[in-house]
Scaffold this active site. Sequence first.
Site, PDB file in Angstrom:
ATOM      1  N   HIS A   1       0.831  -1.219   0.000  1.00 26.88           N
ATOM      2  CA  HIS A   1       0.000   0.000   0.000  1.00 26.88           C
ATOM      3  C   HIS A   1       0.853   1.252   0.000  1.00 26.88           C
ATOM      4  O   HIS A   1       0.360   2.333   0.291  1.00 26.88           O
ATOM      5  CB  HIS A   1      -0.938   0.004   1.223  1.00 26.88           C
TER       6      HIS A   1
ATOM      7  N   CYS B   1       3.551  13.190 -13.350  1.00 23.94           N
ATOM      8  CA  CYS B   1       4.475  12.420 -14.222  1.00 23.94           C
ATOM      9  C   CYS B   1       4.860  11.068 -13.650  1.00 23.94           C
ATOM     10  O   CYS B   1       5.549  10.284 -14.306  1.00 23.94           O
ATOM     11  CB  CYS B   1       5.734  13.255 -14.486  1.00 23.94           C
TER      12      CYS B   1
ATOM     13  N   CYS C   1       9.406  17.034 -13.060  1.00 26.87           N
ATOM     14  CA  CYS C   1       8.653  17.781 -14.097  1.00 26.87           C
ATOM     15  C   CYS C   1       8.232  19.161 -13.633  1.00 26.87           C
ATOM     16  O   CYS C   1       7.690  19.937 -14.429  1.00 26.87           O
ATOM     17  CB  CYS C   1       7.415  16.974 -14.537  1.00 26.87           C
TER      18      CYS C   1
ATOM     19  N   GLY D   1      -2.227  -9.083  12.564  1.00 23.78           N
ATOM     20  CA  GLY D   1      -2.727  -7.734  12.832  1.00 23.78           C
ATOM     21  C   GLY D   1      -3.527  -7.107  11.712  1.00 23.78           C
ATOM     22  O   GLY D   1      -3.438  -5.892  11.487  1.00 23.78           O
TER      23      GLY D   1
ATOM     24  N   ASN E   1      -3.669 -12.500  15.649  1.00 25.19           N
ATOM     25  CA  ASN E   1      -4.403 -11.248  15.691  1.00 25.19           C
ATOM     26  C   ASN E   1      -4.985 -11.040  17.088  1.00 25.19           C
ATOM     27  O   ASN E   1      -5.133 -11.996  17.852  1.00 25.19           O
ATOM     28  CB  ASN E   1      -5.523 -11.273  14.639  1.00 25.19           C
ATOM     29  N   LEU E   2      -5.346  -9.777  17.396  1.00 24.51           N
ATOM     30  CA  LEU E   2      -5.902  -9.541  18.742  1.00 24.51           C
ATOM     31  C   LEU E   2      -7.177 -10.336  18.957  1.00 24.51           C
ATOM     32  O   LEU E   2      -7.450 -10.840  20.043  1.00 24.51           O
ATOM     33  CB  LEU E   2      -6.180  -8.039  18.910  1.00 24.51           C
ATOM     34  N   GLU E   3      -7.979 -10.421  17.870  1.00 26.31           N
ATOM     35  CA  GLU E   3      -9.282 -11.121  17.974  1.00 26.31           C
ATOM     36  C   GLU E   3      -9.580 -11.755  16.626  1.00 26.31           C
ATOM     37  O   GLU E   3      -8.873 -11.482  15.646  1.00 26.31           O
ATOM     38  CB  GLU E   3     -10.372 -10.100  18.303  1.00 26.31           C
TER      39      GLU E   3
HETATM   40  N1  APR Z   1      -2.158  -6.940  18.386  1.00 27.42           N
HETATM   41  C1  APR Z   1      -2.594  -7.652  17.318  1.00 27.42           C
HETATM   42  N2  APR Z   1      -3.642  -7.265  16.540  1.00 27.42           N
HETATM   43  C2  APR Z   1      -4.265  -6.120  16.878  1.00 27.42           C
HETATM   44  C3  APR Z   1      -3.867  -5.339  17.984  1.00 27.42           C
HETATM   45  C4  APR Z   1      -2.765  -5.794  18.745  1.00 27.42           C
HETATM   46  N3  APR Z   1      -2.318  -5.102  19.809  1.00 27.42           N
HETATM   47  N4  APR Z   1      -4.727  -4.269  18.065  1.00 27.42           N
HETATM   48  C5  APR Z   1      -5.599  -4.387  17.039  1.00 27.42           C
HETATM   49  N5  APR Z   1      -5.333  -5.500  16.335  1.00 27.42           N
HETATM   50  C6  APR Z   1      -6.032  -6.004  15.145  1.00 27.42           C
HETATM   51  C7  APR Z   1      -7.520  -5.769  15.154  1.00 27.42           C
HETATM   52  O1  APR Z   1      -8.177  -6.854  15.813  1.00 27.42           O
HETATM   53  C8  APR Z   1      -7.847  -5.736  13.660  1.00 27.42           C
HETATM   54  O2  APR Z   1      -8.165  -7.040  13.197  1.00 27.42           O
HETATM   55  O3  APR Z   1      -5.538  -5.290  14.029  1.00 27.42           O
HETATM   56  C9  APR Z   1      -6.547  -5.261  13.011  1.00 27.42           C
HETATM   57  C10 APR Z   1      -6.625  -3.847  12.452  1.00 27.42           C
HETATM   58  O4  APR Z   1      -7.593  -3.864  11.437  1.00 27.42           O
HETATM   59  P1  APR Z   1      -7.747  -2.573  10.512  1.00 27.42           P
HETATM   60  O5  APR Z   1      -7.873  -1.357  11.373  1.00 27.42           O
HETATM   61  O6  APR Z   1      -8.837  -2.887   9.525  1.00 27.42           O
HETATM   62  O7  APR Z   1      -6.351  -2.453   9.753  1.00 27.42           O
HETATM   63  P2  APR Z   1      -5.870  -3.286   8.497  1.00 27.42           P
HETATM   64  O8  APR Z   1      -6.462  -4.654   8.501  1.00 27.42           O
HETATM   65  O9  APR Z   1      -4.388  -3.177   8.456  1.00 27.42           O
HETATM   66  O10 APR Z   1      -6.490  -2.437   7.271  1.00 27.42           O
HETATM   67  C11 APR Z   1      -6.150  -2.882   5.962  1.00 27.42           C
HETATM   68  O11 APR Z   1      -7.361  -0.990   5.050  1.00 27.42           O
HETATM   69  O12 APR Z   1      -7.921   1.218   5.106  1.00 27.42           O
HETATM   70  C12 APR Z   1      -7.110   0.290   4.493  1.00 27.42           C
HETATM   71  O13 APR Z   1      -5.084   0.762   3.450  1.00 27.42           O
HETATM   72  C13 APR Z   1      -5.661   0.607   4.702  1.00 27.42           C
HETATM   73  O14 APR Z   1      -3.824  -0.946   4.910  1.00 27.42           O
HETATM   74  C14 APR Z   1      -5.110  -0.625   5.405  1.00 27.42           C
HETATM   75  C15 APR Z   1      -6.131  -1.690   5.044  1.00 27.42           C
END
Ligand code: APR
Length: 229
Positions: free
Chosen positions: A106, A117, A136, A172, A198-200
């Site tokens: 990204h 350009c 440019c 994450g 992931n957190l959840e």
């Molecule tokens: N440890 C692990 N995971 C975590 C933590 C933590 N401390 N805190 C939050 N999370 C997790 C949340 O549970 C969630 O699933 O991180 C994730 C964040 O999700 P988003 O906010 O949607 O971010 P992301 O998935 O990176 O978004 C993807 O969307 O808007 C676009 O370009 C932007 O790159 C981004 C893309």
Amino acid sequence: MAKIVILTGAGISVESGIRTFRASDGLWEDHRIEDVATPEGFESDPDLVHQFYNARRAAARAAQPNAAHSALAALEADSTHEVLIITQNVDDLHERAGSTRVVHMHGSLFGALCHACGHRWPAPQTMARTDACPECGAQASRPDIVWFGEMPYRMEEIVRGLEAADLFVSIGTSGNVYPAAGFVQEARAAGIETLELNLEPSAGTRMFTEARHGPATKIVPEWVAQISG
Ligand code: APR
């Protein structure tokens, strides 16, 4: 040597103090995607867009890599694994932790792109509409970020990496934004083991062979220690 492809999202940088997008205090709670993360938004108000990314660039510069970033850098450094990080993040915390094989699909807050350009150069700390392109001269410089409706970067390299992997790990990310959210399906179709850290549970949790939930600074070092043991 085991080939591990690791997708990271905003969740790996949360404990470094960088906001996510879709949490209750996420960036998309107080900014409209169409205003600050689309080419149309940039065309209609480049000052607002530069203001948004200047603030994110300052936050990223002030942040430090956390134990999850460092664990992935240590995994790359050990000779038994070939690690490729594909990050949706636009901060540079993986690189500052020591990872060297990082694909920013990204883009990056630290890159500037000429909307006229296509020239690229290192972004200054703060960008403005009046910044002229060094190539440019047009006053059309934008952060080198992939916006909604634009093609992510280096997709061919990403697909090749996925196809050659022995293990796909997602860390994450909420699994809401494609094509990144579809990588787990591609890995499964290729018969590759998949792990979610992931957190959840994310939107795609049930697609993974295994899912572990908790803060990245806890579960990522634990996983790295387990496979490096
Ligand atoms: N440890 C692990 N995971 C975590 C933590 C933590 N401390 N805190 C939050 N999370 C997790 C949340 O549970 C969630 O699933 O991180 C994730 C964040 O999700 P988003 O906010 O949607 O971010 P992301 O998935 O990176 O978004 C993807 O969307 O808007 C676009 O370009 C932007 O790159 C981004 C893309």
